[in-house]
Design an enzyme around this catalytic site. Sequence first.
Site, mmCIF file in Angstrom:
data_model
loop_
_atom_site.group_PDB
_atom_site.id
_atom_site.type_symbol
_atom_site.label_atom_id
_atom_site.label_comp_id
_atom_site.label_asym_id
_atom_site.label_seq_id
_atom_site.Cartn_x
_atom_site.Cartn_y
_atom_site.Cartn_z
ATOM 1 N N SER A 169 -1.848 4.645 10.063
ATOM 2 C CA SER A 169 -1.910 6.138 9.389
ATOM 3 C C SER A 169 -3.339 6.307 9.535
ATOM 4 O O SER A 169 -4.054 5.279 9.419
ATOM 5 C CB SER A 169 -1.469 6.554 8.633
ATOM 6 N N ASN A 170 -4.196 7.362 8.935
ATOM 7 C CA ASN A 170 -4.925 6.977 7.793
ATOM 8 C C ASN A 170 -5.351 7.952 6.764
ATOM 9 O O ASN A 170 -4.287 8.085 6.026
ATOM 10 C CB ASN A 170 -6.171 7.545 9.412
ATOM 11 N N HIS A 171 -6.856 7.846 6.406
ATOM 12 C CA HIS A 171 -6.709 8.605 4.883
ATOM 13 C C HIS A 171 -7.298 9.891 5.058
ATOM 14 O O HIS A 171 -8.165 11.000 4.088
ATOM 15 C CB HIS A 171 -7.865 7.323 4.151
#
Length: 116
Positions: A32-34
């Site tokens: 995922s990412n932020h």
Amino acid sequence: MRNQPAADLTGEHLLITVGGTREAIDPVRFISNHSSGKMGFAVAEAARRRGAEVTVVVGTTSVEPPGGVEVVRGISAREMFDAVMERLGGSTIFIGAAAVADFAPVGAAEAKIKKE
């Protein structure tokens, strides 16, 4: 000075993707990412205030969606794509603001992958 926002988007239907996606590696791990979703939700809120009907296709976010918008969940890139394609024909404006994962495993393991 104007107190009310313009209603220049009345009659428009905005479809916008918001947040990050998660790509499963196994039932416990994912890529995922932020992405917070703040920008996409701000655009959705502004369009709603200007009279548009708004649908947001939401991945993972750290903030809540604005009130008065339809919220559809699409956690993985495939789920987000499918949700968008189901609704695209009824939309007059589309904005892709989500941070969709660049990579995904070929297949997710059905059980947690053990450390070796």
